[in-house]
Scaffold this active site. Structure first.
Site, PDB file in Angstrom:
ATOM      1  N   THR A  83       0.829  -1.208   0.000  1.00  0.00           N
ATOM      2  CA  THR A  83       0.000   0.000   0.000  1.00  0.00           C
ATOM      3  C   THR A  83       0.866   1.262   0.000  1.00  0.00           C
ATOM      4  OG1 THR A  83      -1.420   1.314   1.469  1.00  0.00           O
ATOM      5  CG2 THR A  83      -0.125  -0.388   2.514  1.00  0.00           C
ATOM      6  N   ASP A  84       0.310   2.353  -0.508  1.00  0.00           N
ATOM      7  CA  ASP A  84       1.029   3.636  -0.464  1.00  0.00           C
ATOM      8  C   ASP A  84       1.183   4.140   0.967  1.00  0.00           C
ATOM      9  OD1 ASP A  84      -1.634   4.338   0.009  1.00  0.00           O
ATOM     10  OD2 ASP A  84      -1.709   5.910  -1.532  1.00  0.00           O
ATOM     11  N   GLU A  85       0.404   3.539   1.903  1.00  0.00           N
ATOM     12  CA  GLU A  85       0.468   4.030   3.286  1.00  0.00           C
ATOM     13  C   GLU A  85       1.825   3.767   3.931  1.00  0.00           C
ATOM     14  OE1 GLU A  85      -3.069   3.590   5.653  1.00  0.00           O
ATOM     15  OE2 GLU A  85      -4.307   3.368   3.872  1.00  0.00           O
ATOM     16  N   TYR A 140      -1.437  -0.380  11.214  1.00  0.00           N
ATOM     17  CA  TYR A 140      -1.677  -1.029   9.912  1.00  0.00           C
ATOM     18  C   TYR A 140      -0.510  -0.760   8.962  1.00  0.00           C
ATOM     19  CZ  TYR A 140      -3.288  -1.368   5.071  1.00  0.00           C
ATOM     20  OH  TYR A 140      -3.368  -1.638   3.717  1.00  0.00           O
ATOM     21  N   LYS A 160       2.321  -3.343   7.305  1.00  0.00           N
ATOM     22  CA  LYS A 160       2.515  -3.545   5.867  1.00  0.00           C
ATOM     23  C   LYS A 160       3.957  -3.210   5.465  1.00  0.00           C
ATOM     24  CE  LYS A 160      -0.202  -4.483   3.114  1.00  0.00           C
ATOM     25  NZ  LYS A 160      -0.643  -5.797   2.598  1.00  0.00           N
TER      26      LYS A 160
END
Ligand code: NAD
Ligand code: TYD
Length: 339
Positions: free
Chosen positions: A125-127, A153, A157
């Site tokens: 994810t870009d997060e 989260y 990741k």
């Protein structure tokens, strides 16, 4: 080819299975999913009877079950969508995020090593890049942007991504990683912004906007994400990270207003609630690498994608009303009851 797709009963994994079965009917797809609260067996009904599809209920952290499945199926490719995916839940209870998102990734990669799998693809994810300031619209996440996480989260990741790259360098495991921006589309679990607002609008319930609603997300129609992963599997370079996003930045409040307009509901439903802890301000992907190397560009414009999505939720009320009537209610009460 045999492709194991983990987390295929969830939002993006299910859309990916439908995409692959339509575009590569010669491949065999084996879905491995634990069916957590976010997994929905009924979603896979359209492919259940197909000869080149198999569903196996198992936990990606269960070494024995994972190895037994690899032994039986001898997969060529593994695509890992399985994860705990909701930031708000990770703030409430990080433990399961670390277990599934990190240790589950390790378990899958160990099996890939043991059975000589030709490609392990990690859906990230870009997060993992943290966030960007609102007053610097010139800044974007590239694959070189340092990892800088905000929530349990995103930290889980990012940890998994580091482990994937370590398995590549240390053991020569043939890996790829994709880091995509926020997805929207059919089968999106109604705890996430867009489906939650659609469901609440239809029930004339308050629309809970965190903080002032000024946070920006870079929205991509889920099918465009699926096509990008397919391209990476077939033509992506091993050991590489690919960012995926379509330059479609929108403020949360504007998304919520748009949903009200499309459904003919009054904006007076909008209710500003306490902000998310550590709330990331802006995500914005620079997709230059996947565009120049693999020719990927998004095909669905937001105006069309959001209409298609709203139409899908109107036509498939049973799918999400069943979810809303179950244990999800307790979560909603906990999350929004005293906010
Ligand atoms: P989701 O929560 O809708 O689905 C997750 C699926 O994984 C569910 O079917 C669940 O049952 C399964 N699962 C969870 N724990 C498991 C375990 N221990 N073993 C086996 N299966 C398990 O998630 P999603 O939105 O479809 O996201 C899929 C992946 O894409 C995640 O890795 C997420 O980090 C990533 N991602 C999501 C977005 C987004 O906007 N939703 C954007 C970028 C990346
Ligand atoms: P979400 O769909 O949870 O995705 P992510 O946090 O992974 O980007 O949330 C998208 C944005 O919408 C995020 O800035 C938080 C905000 N939000 C609300 O304002 N209200 C809500 O009820 C939810 C679920 C999210």
């Amino acid at each position: 080819m045999t492709i194991i797709v983990t987390g295929g009963a969830g939002f993006i994994g299910a859309n990916f299975i439908f995409y692959m079965m339509e575009h590569h009917p010669e491949d065999r797809i084996v879905c491995l999913d634990k069916l957590t609260y976010a997994g929905n067996f009924s979603t896979l009904a359209p492919v259940m009877g197909k000869e080149n599809f198999r569903f196996v209920r198992a936990d990606i952290c269960d070494r024995e079950a994972v190895h037994a499945l690899f032994e039986e199926e001898r997969p060529d490719i593994v695509v890992n969508f399985a994860a705990e995916s909701h930031v708000d839940r990770s703030i409430e209870d990080p433990g399961v995020f670390l277990r599934t998102n990190i240790l589950g990734t390790q378990t899958l990669m160990d099996a890939c090593r043991a059975f000589g799998v030709a490609r392990y693809h990690q859906v990230s994810t870009d997060e993992v890049y943290g966030d960007l300031p609102l007053d610097r619209p010139d800044l974007f996440f590239t694959e070189q942007t340092p990892i800088h996480t905000s929530s349990p989260y995103s930290a889980s990741k990012a940890s998994a991504d580091l482990l994937v790259l370590a398995y590549h360098r240390t053991y020569g495991l043939p890996v790829t990683i994709s880091r995509c921006s926020n997805n929207y589309g059919p089968y999106h679990f109604p705890e996430k912004l867009i489906p939650l607002m659609i469901a609440n609008c239809l029930a004339d319930k308050p629309l809970p906007v965190y903080g002032e609603g000024l946070n920006v997300r870079d929205w991509l129609y889920v099918e465009d994400h699926c096509r990008a992963i397919d391209l990476i599997l077939r033509r992506g370079r091993v050991g590489e990270v690919y960012n995926i996003g379509g330059h479609n930045e929108m403020r949360n409040i504007d998304i919520v207003r748009l949903i009200c307009r499309e459904l003919g509901k009054p904006e007076s439903l909008i209710t500003y609630v306490a902000d998310r802890k550590g709330h990331d301000m802006r995500y914005a992907i620079d997709p230059a690498k996947i565009h120049s190397e693999l020719g990927w560009l998004p095909q669905t414009k937001f105006a069309d994608g959001i209409r298609k999505t709203i139409a899908w939720y109107l036509d498939n009320r049973e799918w999400w009303e069943t979810i809303l009537s179950g244990e999800y209610q307790d979560y909603y009460e906990r999350m929004y009851g005293n906010r």
